[in-house]
Design an enzyme around this catalytic site. Sequence first.
Site, PDB file in Angstrom:
ATOM      1  N   ASP B 110       0.814  -1.212   0.000  1.00 33.15           N
ATOM      2  CA  ASP B 110       0.000   0.000   0.000  1.00 33.15           C
ATOM      3  C   ASP B 110       0.855   1.272   0.000  1.00 33.15           C
ATOM      4  OD1 ASP B 110      -2.111  -1.667   0.142  1.00 33.15           O
ATOM      5  OD2 ASP B 110      -3.022  -0.784   1.921  1.00 33.15           O
ATOM      6  N   HIS B 262       3.645  -2.501   3.173  1.00 36.28           N
ATOM      7  CA  HIS B 262       3.728  -1.111   2.709  1.00 36.28           C
ATOM      8  C   HIS B 262       5.057  -0.868   2.000  1.00 36.28           C
ATOM      9  CE1 HIS B 262       0.679  -0.961   5.918  1.00 36.28           C
ATOM     10  NE2 HIS B 262       0.142   0.028   5.204  1.00 36.28           N
TER      11      HIS B 262
END
Lengths: 80, 731
Positions: B110, B262
């Site tokens: 993300d 991430h």
Amino acid sequence: MGKARTPENAPTHYIPIGSQEPPPVFVDPTGGRRRWIRRTAYGIGLLLVLALIVVWLSQLGGSAPPPGRTPGPSSAAAAR
Amino acid sequence: MTVYRATPPPHDPAESTGRLPPIQRKRRIRRRRFFSGGLGLVVLLLLATVILVSVYTDAGFSPDGTTQSTTSSDDVPDSISEGGPVIDVNAEGEVRTYGMPAKTIALTFDDGPDPLWTPKILDVLSRHHAPATFFVVGSQVARHPDVAERITAEGHEIAGHSFTHPDLARLPNWRREMENSQTQLAIAYATGRSSSLMRPPYSSFADAISDEDWQTVQDVGAQGYLTVLDTMDSEDWKRPGVDAIVRNGTPKGTGGQILLMHDAGGDRSQTVAALDRLIPEMQRKGFRFSTVSAALGDEVNPAATDEAVWRGRALVWTVHFADFVLDILWVLLIVAGGLIVVRTLILFLFAWRHSRHRRSPDWSWGLPVSAPVTIVVPAYNEEKTIAPAVRSLAASRHPNLEVLVVDDGSTDGTVAAVEELGLRNVRIVRIPNGGKANALNAGVALSRSELVVMVDADTVVEPEAVHRLVQPFGDPMVGAVAGNVKVANRGSLIGKWQHIEYVIGFNLDRRLYDTFGCIPTIPGALGAFRRRALTEAGGLSTDTLAEDTDLTMAIHRAGWRVVYEESARAYTEAPASMKQLWKQRYRWSYGTMQAMWKHRHAVVESGPSGRFGRRGLPFITLFSVLLPLLAPLIDLMALYGLLFLDRKITIIGWLAMLVVQVLTAILAFRLDREPLRPLWTLPLQQIVYRQLMYLVLLVSALAAVTGRRLRWQTIHRTGDLSSAPSPARGV
């Protein structure tokens, strides 16, 4: 009139008043520079306005949809 | 300081509107207004767009999801809470959820793309031949399209994670649509692909969906997106250590998983290291890695339409342009701030030293000067102010003094007002109207003394002023002396503002210029000249509107010293209305620019002229033109900060600037032994006066560039000299 008295110790001489001076700094008597700048500024301004319109329209003119999906996931995906 | 009307310039059809027939004149003025108004509007629109775009892309309009408003999940169907991580709500409202096939892990990253960490993660993925899905933030794609392109080029899937990472649940539906649409466009431009996957920011597992989130999922589904949540959270954003990330990413059992990681938002070295261990371990255990769409059997990133690519291009370019403009503004702001600090420090140091030097008991210019002095007072229609001015001059305490009033063809009672005084040491000559410079030249030519003092007809002097003003001529190198000019009409706010400005200008700036030997202007209100210096400089000329600045520079270049005598005080009538002030300052700043341009060749010359050109001119340009031109940035950025950045810091910064100014003003007032009371208007001055001053500078710079002719304008006089010393009062 011949009656004006000058100081005895001062010779009479001419004092030029309002003599011709060089033209003022910056001033562009033909207006050519001004016209050129004005036209350029108009041109740039017009371009900027067009660019702004394009940008605003491209972003606000309807949303970009996701691609249509192939009907349903294949059996490989386990529905839960 | 007298603002003085000259002879009308020769008729000039391109420029002057003064002699046109009324209709044409009106038309031309209207065209000019339209022109400058239109240009201003475009600049304003551009700036507004830039600010809007940059604030938007920096998530300035995006609420973050760190605090959830509701935790209730009553409206969320059980089939969702207990269903798979991929939610499909079609247009009819039918809900289906999917999971990953067994023994399949979909790595998802993300918040990227990040120019530093995403490539490192891509390196690890390609080393282990593991495809992954990147949920990218659109604004980041716009800023790093090359990284986004590498993601798809290496066979990974790219999908949307909104444009600015807001909490979608707190946005209206149109904003959600905009966020998704713009992300789609940014991806289309960067990679040429499209995506029907979407992961809402701040989302987690399916069973954590609240009522608000469910509404978002339904809306996003109606737009045509599949919502992709996750089943495992590596918690790598907490940076718990490589071992913990690997542990969090290791599935129990053999079920398919979507693992959340991430690739942006700070140091991701732990994520990179953990991946390098996790992937081979899982591959050994028989897991395979897949992108989300491939695992679902969908096409991965179908090609985008040409339209989307074009619109994406417009978007990305706009973001880049906005970033670029804002970067430039910040750099300029830092430069301006630095210059202001440096300038303040220099001012403090040198003004204080200058003052201490001059006040020391053994300071003297040389032998006392008592040579005859002629005071030349040019006057054009000054009947209201000329009497007190001449009376104060004639009463000056200096042996052998003559006042020579040069009446420049006045049409009012100026001459009568002087004659009425009946003073013996006052002479009046009348010449045909020819402008202030011309009148001064005539006055100089008609006088005999070696020392000439020039005083404006609206200025009264202290009895000692003239005597003190000529004392510096005790030094044979001194060619001209500037006096200390004060505002006589300080009753009104605008008078007080100018008073503050004059006191600062004469006690700090001029002392600084004096120290560096580059005083740019002997004020027309009070200045003394050696005749030889005047002759060598060629007298006053009419080719600039600031004939005083022009003359001062010429005297510098002729090799004379130009000094400041702060104890010679004169009181002048300052413009009493904003309009008058505007006209006066317009002329000053335009004239100063003219004078600097006229003397620009001094920079490359040798001798005293070159010394002035290389030392004085850059100094004057920097501090009196460039710095004030950058000053609006401070206001602009203060406004920007107040609206979009940390308000407290912005206000503190602005107040700090004010404190610096107040300190500067206090020093100036102390040096001049002025009462501090008018300083209460200083905070107000920041809001109206300052903006007016730099607007003047901007407009006159524009006039200079376009070559427009500016003319002397008459200033309306009231004869208000209330703050002048009392002997001179009483008209």
